[in-house]
Design an enzyme around this catalytic site. Structure first.
Site, PDB file in Angstrom:
ATOM      1  N   GLU A   1       2.493  16.068   1.447  1.00  0.00           N
ATOM      2  CA  GLU A   1       3.900  16.310   1.068  1.00  0.00           C
ATOM      3  C   GLU A   1       3.984  17.057  -0.309  1.00  0.00           C
ATOM      4  OE1 GLU A   1       5.948  12.564   0.277  1.00  0.00           O
ATOM      5  OE2 GLU A   1       3.997  11.851  -0.993  1.00  0.00           O
TER       6      GLU A   1
ATOM      7  N   GLY B   1       2.099   5.503 -12.579  1.00  0.00           N
ATOM      8  CA  GLY B   1       3.369   4.897 -13.325  1.00  0.00           C
ATOM      9  C   GLY B   1       3.249   3.640 -13.758  1.00  0.00           C
TER      10      GLY B   1
ATOM     11  N   ARG C   1      10.038   0.012  -8.748  1.00  0.00           N
ATOM     12  CA  ARG C   1       9.690   1.038  -9.588  1.00  0.00           C
ATOM     13  C   ARG C   1      10.943   0.902 -10.701  1.00  0.00           C
ATOM     14  NH1 ARG C   1       6.576   4.619  -6.995  1.00  0.00           N
ATOM     15  NH2 ARG C   1       6.900   4.907  -4.768  1.00  0.00           N
TER      16      ARG C   1
ATOM     17  N   ARG D   1       6.659  21.767  16.706  1.00  0.00           N
ATOM     18  CA  ARG D   1       7.171  20.627  16.495  1.00  0.00           C
ATOM     19  C   ARG D   1       6.613  19.960  15.107  1.00  0.00           C
ATOM     20  NH1 ARG D   1       9.403  22.449  19.925  1.00  0.00           N
ATOM     21  NH2 ARG D   1      10.503  21.478  21.799  1.00  0.00           N
TER      22      ARG D   1
ATOM     23  N   ARG E   1      -8.458 -16.772  -7.121  1.00  0.00           N
ATOM     24  CA  ARG E   1      -9.780 -17.507  -6.716  1.00  0.00           C
ATOM     25  C   ARG E   1     -10.902 -17.338  -7.863  1.00  0.00           C
ATOM     26  NH1 ARG E   1      -9.781 -18.031  -0.673  1.00  0.00           N
ATOM     27  NH2 ARG E   1      -7.850 -19.057  -0.701  1.00  0.00           N
TER      28      ARG E   1
ATOM     29  N   ASP F   1      -2.127   6.975  -2.594  1.00  0.00           N
ATOM     30  CA  ASP F   1      -2.280   8.572  -2.712  1.00  0.00           C
ATOM     31  C   ASP F   1      -3.585   8.586  -3.486  1.00  0.00           C
ATOM     32  OD1 ASP F   1       0.283   8.460  -2.810  1.00  0.00           O
ATOM     33  OD2 ASP F   1       0.844   8.427  -4.517  1.00  0.00           O
TER      34      ASP F   1
HETATM   35  O1  F6P Z   1       2.882   6.636  -4.546  1.00  0.00           O
HETATM   36  C1  F6P Z   1       2.811   6.263  -3.207  1.00  0.00           C
HETATM   37  C2  F6P Z   1       3.831   7.141  -2.373  1.00  0.00           C
HETATM   38  O2  F6P Z   1       4.006   6.414  -1.339  1.00  0.00           O
HETATM   39  C3  F6P Z   1       3.692   8.521  -2.382  1.00  0.00           C
HETATM   40  O3  F6P Z   1       3.003   8.744  -1.423  1.00  0.00           O
HETATM   41  C4  F6P Z   1       5.170   9.030  -2.132  1.00  0.00           C
HETATM   42  O4  F6P Z   1       5.499  10.179  -2.636  1.00  0.00           O
HETATM   43  C5  F6P Z   1       5.883   7.976  -2.536  1.00  0.00           C
HETATM   44  O5  F6P Z   1       5.125   6.692  -2.968  1.00  0.00           O
HETATM   45  C6  F6P Z   1       7.409   7.306  -1.896  1.00  0.00           C
HETATM   46  O6  F6P Z   1       8.010   6.554  -2.921  1.00  0.00           O
HETATM   47  P1  F6P Z   1       8.933   5.784  -2.266  1.00  0.00           P
HETATM   48  O7  F6P Z   1       8.652   4.666  -1.478  1.00  0.00           O
HETATM   49  O8  F6P Z   1       9.622   5.109  -3.584  1.00  0.00           O
HETATM   50  O9  F6P Z   1      10.149   6.704  -1.742  1.00  0.00           O
END
Ligand code: F6P
Length: 327
Positions: free
Chosen positions: A227, A108, A76, A251, A29, A132
């Site tokens: 993670e 990236g 990617r 759990r 836009r 992230d």
């Molecule tokens: O960068 C975003 C993200 O969701 C991260 O939090 C996670 O580690 C990664 O991508 C997972 O990547 P993929 O979807 O390629 O498994």
């Protein structure tokens, strides 16, 4: 001398993030306002190398503001890491007469843009798009707020069952090397504890916290684990805690890619609107190879190199606040 821009190529790259579609709409836009044409480079750098490029029309950006994912797809790309891939990409951009680009992605993506800008002359503006929230140069990135809201909704549901059974739940959220999603989810869901890479919690401190909670007659506990934390994934954490607290009924839930989908929150749509609009203006004003961001509610631009190399971390204030209120 400022160069003439007629065609802007737009692409999304890396993990998709809610709000990417809203950003493409805003870019389109704003470009319309300047009579510029927008070309979608589909599947990020992969599409750039394959020449998978098409002109966007009004219809493409209608009715997409509320959709998660990215309608121009993402990927990617390994091939863009090779100079041969980047050369082909440049030739394709030239074949489509694309004279500037807006890249929506994360670490990236902007690393790729930085390398590309050292080899070829196509001004590019970045929009931080990753759940992230790990990019220096913007307080928040597209998709982060939605991901946190999704995680909080999930934790609220787990709370019901954890409470009913007096159980300890370890809930793992995404974030790659960053603890933002975990920390904000822990604070917003009232979790008992959190484990993030930016904090020095170890298994003994975690167990101490849980024992203190037990003494206060807390019957169930929720631990939010990033993670990327340094003491192990959720399953390993579960085992380590079980070794020290065998009486605990534990759990594990890994929320996973659920966090990447769904309708963007209002905050993400508004961020997308501001940054999409600003990216086109920035190109028109002669900016190049910088990431647009919002810091303290002010628009700012950070060179790609800094946005990917300088680190951004949750503040100590947020870490301490979350710890204090979780007790
Ligand atoms: O960068 C975003 C993200 O969701 C991260 O939090 C996670 O580690 C990664 O991508 C997972 O990547 P993929 O979807 O390629 O498994």
């Amino acid at each position: 001398m400022m160069r003439q821009i007629n065609r802007i190529g737009v692409f999304t790259s890396g993990g998709d993030a809610p709000g990417m579609n809203a950003a493409i709409r805003a870019i389109f836009r704003r470009a319309n306002h300047y009579d510029l044409h927008i070309y979608a480079i589909q599947r990020g750098f992969e599409g750039m190398i394959d020449g998978d490029i098409r002109r966007l029309e009004d219809d493409d950006v209608r009715n997409i503001i509320h959709h998660g994912g990215t309608f121009i797809r993402t990927a990617r790309s390994q091939r863009f890491l090779e100079s041969a891939g980047r050369k082909t990409a440049y030739e394709n951009l030239k074949a489509f007469d694309i004279d500037a680009m807006v890249a929506i992605g994360g670490n990236g993506t902007f690393t790729g843009c930085q390398i590309f800008s050292e080899e070829y002359d196509i001004p590019t503006i970045g929009i931080p798009g990753t759940i992230d929230n790990d990019l220096f140069g913007s307080d928040f990135t597209l998709g982060f707020d939605t991901a946190v809201n999704t995680a909080v909704e999930a934790v609220d549901k787990i709370r019901d069952t954890a409470d009913s059974h007096n159980r300890l739940f370890i809930i793992e959220v995404m974030g790659r090397h960053s603890g933002y999603i975990a920390l904000y989810t822990a604070l917003a869901s009232g979790a008992s504890a959190f484990v993030i890479p930016e904090d020095s919690t170890d298994i003994d401190k975690l167990v101490l916290q849980l024992q203190q909670a037990q003494r206060r007659k807390k019957l169930f506990s929720l631990i939010i684990s990033a993670e990327g934390n340094k003491i192990g994934d959720a399953f390993s954490l579960s085992q380590q805690i079980k070794n020290l607290m065998p009486e605990q009924d534990i759990r594990v839930t890994v929320i996973g890619h659920l966090q990447r989908g769904g309708a963007p929150t209002a905050a993400d749509r508004i961020l997308a609107a501001r940054l999409g609009h600003a990216s086109v203006d920035a190109l028109m004003e002669g900016q190049r190879n910088v990431m647009a961001g919002i810091v303290n509610d002010e628009l700012c631009f950070t060179p790609f190199k800094e946005s990917v190399t300088l680190s951004k971390q949750p503040s100590n204030e947020m870490i301490e606040l979350t710890r204090m209120l979780g007790m």
